[in-house]
Scaffold this active site. Structure first.
Site, short mmCIF file in Angstrom:
data_model
loop_
_atom_site.label_atom_id
_atom_site.label_comp_id
_atom_site.label_asym_id
_atom_site.label_seq_id
_atom_site.Cartn_x
_atom_site.Cartn_y
_atom_site.Cartn_z
N HIS A 26 -9.08 11.46 1.95
CA HIS A 26 -8.23 10.28 1.88
C HIS A 26 -6.91 10.50 2.63
CE1 HIS A 26 -5.63 7.29 -0.42
NE2 HIS A 26 -6.68 6.55 -0.13
N ASP B 209 -0.47 16.63 20.30
CA ASP B 209 0.03 17.84 20.95
C ASP B 209 0.84 18.65 19.94
OD1 ASP B 209 -1.18 16.86 23.21
OD2 ASP B 209 0.65 16.11 24.13
N LYS C 185 3.27 4.42 -1.12
CA LYS C 185 3.43 5.37 -2.21
C LYS C 185 4.74 6.10 -1.95
CE LYS C 185 -1.19 4.94 -1.42
NZ LYS C 185 -1.79 4.44 -0.17
N ASP D 126 17.22 10.41 -7.26
CA ASP D 126 18.66 10.64 -7.08
C ASP D 126 19.12 10.46 -5.64
OD1 ASP D 126 18.87 11.11 -9.76
OD2 ASP D 126 18.91 13.29 -9.60
N HIS E 192 0.82 -1.21 0.00
CA HIS E 192 0.00 0.00 0.00
C HIS E 192 0.86 1.26 0.00
CE1 HIS E 192 -3.27 2.64 1.88
NE2 HIS E 192 -3.82 2.15 0.80
N LYS F 223 -4.11 10.76 5.51
CA LYS F 223 -3.80 9.91 6.66
C LYS F 223 -2.84 10.69 7.56
CE LYS F 223 -3.95 6.84 2.85
NZ LYS F 223 -5.29 6.39 2.90
#
Length: 475
Positions: free
Chosen positions: A393, A400, A219, A224, A217, A395
């Site tokens: 979508h 704090d 991404k 470089d 899952h 996440k």
């Protein structure tokens, strides 16, 4: 009567097998027993192929295990933060236990020579990623869960093809389930240009080898070895708000420069080895970094090929020490018992616990499972908002002014225990402030749930939520 006895013996054998194998995960056992009760034979076949405990397979752990030589090189080149007093937030001086856990559970070190930028939504993310790809001189390592053969997907392909033609090393990794609609012909131009591509656990082999339940899952984009990206955004038109039903797509991604990129590079190379059996080595993968920033960042990788559950452990530890606020944005909220308890206790203790979840879902089953926790948690003081501008979508977890998490992992059981995921932990007050501003804007685009009104929902909805809650360990 003999047939009934045989059927009963078979059913008891199947149920007993599930109970024995799932004794460490009672919620999973109950979900699979429910499926077995509905579909006695089919349910057990599905369990056999989908619920195999991946991490017990030593061969898989070795194949995607840590390259000790590469790890030693990363450690020698990184500017490491070794003491709580070296963290940017003075709050860490009183969080020695949390600091020690982060150093151990995250596998990758906490580095102090970084600069980061919060990228809000697809337009800003794609612009930054494409700019990095176009500037590549040595290599491009790109991993995505969903890769579409649409306008956006073809744009990324054309840029990767062009860089491959220029002699840049290009490696593209995609997931066999997330990109199940993608045809091999999509990669033809990239292959002809000299680029490499690989599918992580293709559907048919994954099913036969009992890996289908474990998805990559992540991404990740590394260019470089000096610039990296991680977050919630895949490659497709929907992330630009072009989905006909979901409409506007709200997401969060992160751009990194500095030693944290070593962590992203290491994760990509391990995944590439898992998918292909190859372990490419090149001095240019881990170049020395010129320190452009002083931010502390940690890359936390989780997956079923690890003996620990690093993402779950780090998030639980952070939630447990919160004193003022816990702000969470997640498209899928299906917590395990420990996360659920941490949030309830925090709210009871006076911590400002807020969650933003979708109003328009991409999965109705997941939405019903999420809503099944609302009544219970709101009674403890947790506050819920539903995002109404489109589909959310992102996440993001903010604790704090201590730390924040941005990455690929949702607040659900699949991300905690089944998927290959990657989060970046941020500790600099400026980045936490950026995420705070986005969160407050999202609150304006959301509607808060009210406990009395929610409890008056129709019985049909309550039944749907109860059923989804029962099946939630498998979602």
């Amino acid at each position: 009567m003999h047939w009934l006895l045989v059927v009963l013996i078979v059913f008891v054998f199947q149920a007993g097998t599930i109970l024995v194998l799932e004794y460490r995960r009672p919620a999973n056992a109950m979900a699979w027993l429910f499926i077995l009760f509905l579909f006695p034979i089919v349910g057990f076949i599905l369990y056999y192929f989908l619920a195999h405990e991946y991490r017990r397979r030593r061969r898989v752990r070795r194949r995607g295990g840590i390259d000790e030589q590469r790890r030693a090189e990363i450690m020698s080149k990184s500017h490491l933060i070794g003491e709580p007093g070296d963290m940017p937030s003075p709050e860490f001086e009183h969080q020695e236990r949390l600091f020690k856990l982060l150093r151990k559970a995250g596998a990758a070190p906490i580095t102090g020579c970084n600069s980061s930028r919060v990228l809000t939504n697809g337009e800003a993310t794609y612009e930054a990623m494409l700019h990095a790809i176009r500037s590549a001189k040595h290599h491009i390592h790109f991993s995505t869960y969903i890769l579409r053969d649409d306008e956006t997907g073809r744009l990324f392909r054309s840029e990767l093809v062009r860089k491959a033609q220029e002699g840049v090393q290009v490696r593209l990794l995609y997931d066999g389930i997330g990109s199940i609609k993608l045809k091999r012909s999509y990669f033809g131009p990239l292959k002809e240009a000299g680029g490499e591509f690989a599918c992580f656990f293709p559907l048919r082999p994954a099913f036969m080898k009992k890996r289908m339940n474990y998805r990559n899952h992540r991404k990740i984009l590394v260019v470089d070895g000096t610039k990296g990206f991680v977050g919630g955004i895949n490659v497709g038109d929907e992330y630009l708000g072009k989905h006909p039903r979901l409409g506007f797509w709200r997401d969060t991604h992160l751009e990194l420069e500095g030693d944290a990129v070593y962590g992203l590079q290491e994760v990509f190379l391990k995944d590439w080895q898992t998918a292909t059996g190859q372990n490419p080595k090149d001095p240019g993968f881990l170049p020395l970094h010129h320190c452009k920033g002083k931010e502390a960042v940690q890359i936390v990788a989780g997956g079923p090929n690890r003996r620990d559950d690093a993402i779950h452990e780090t998030l639980f530890a952070a939630l447990s020490v919160a004193k003022e606020r816990i702000w969470i944005t997640t498209p899928y909220f299906i917590p395990d018992a420990s996360i659920l308890m941490a949030l309830k206790i925090a709210a009871m203790s006076g911590v400002d616990v807020r969650l933003i979840v979708p109003f328009v879902p991409d999965s109705y089953l997941v939405m019903h499972a999420t809503l099944s926790y609302v009544d219970e948690m709101m009674s403890y003081g947790v506050r819920f908002w539903q995002y109404k501008r489109g589909f959310i979508h992102a996440k993001v977890v903010i604790v704090d002014n201590l730390m924040a998490s941005v990455g690929t992992a949702n607040m659900d059981l699949r991300s905690f225990f089944s998927n290959f995921e990657t989060n970046a932990l941020l500790f600099h007050e400026d980045r936490i402030a950026d995420l705070e501003r986005d969160f407050l804007q999202d609150l304006k685009d959301s509607q808060e749930l009210e406990l009395t009104a929610f409890r008056s929902r129709p019985r049909k909805e309550k039944a749907k939520q109860a059923l989804a809650r029962m099946l939630s360990p498998l979602l």
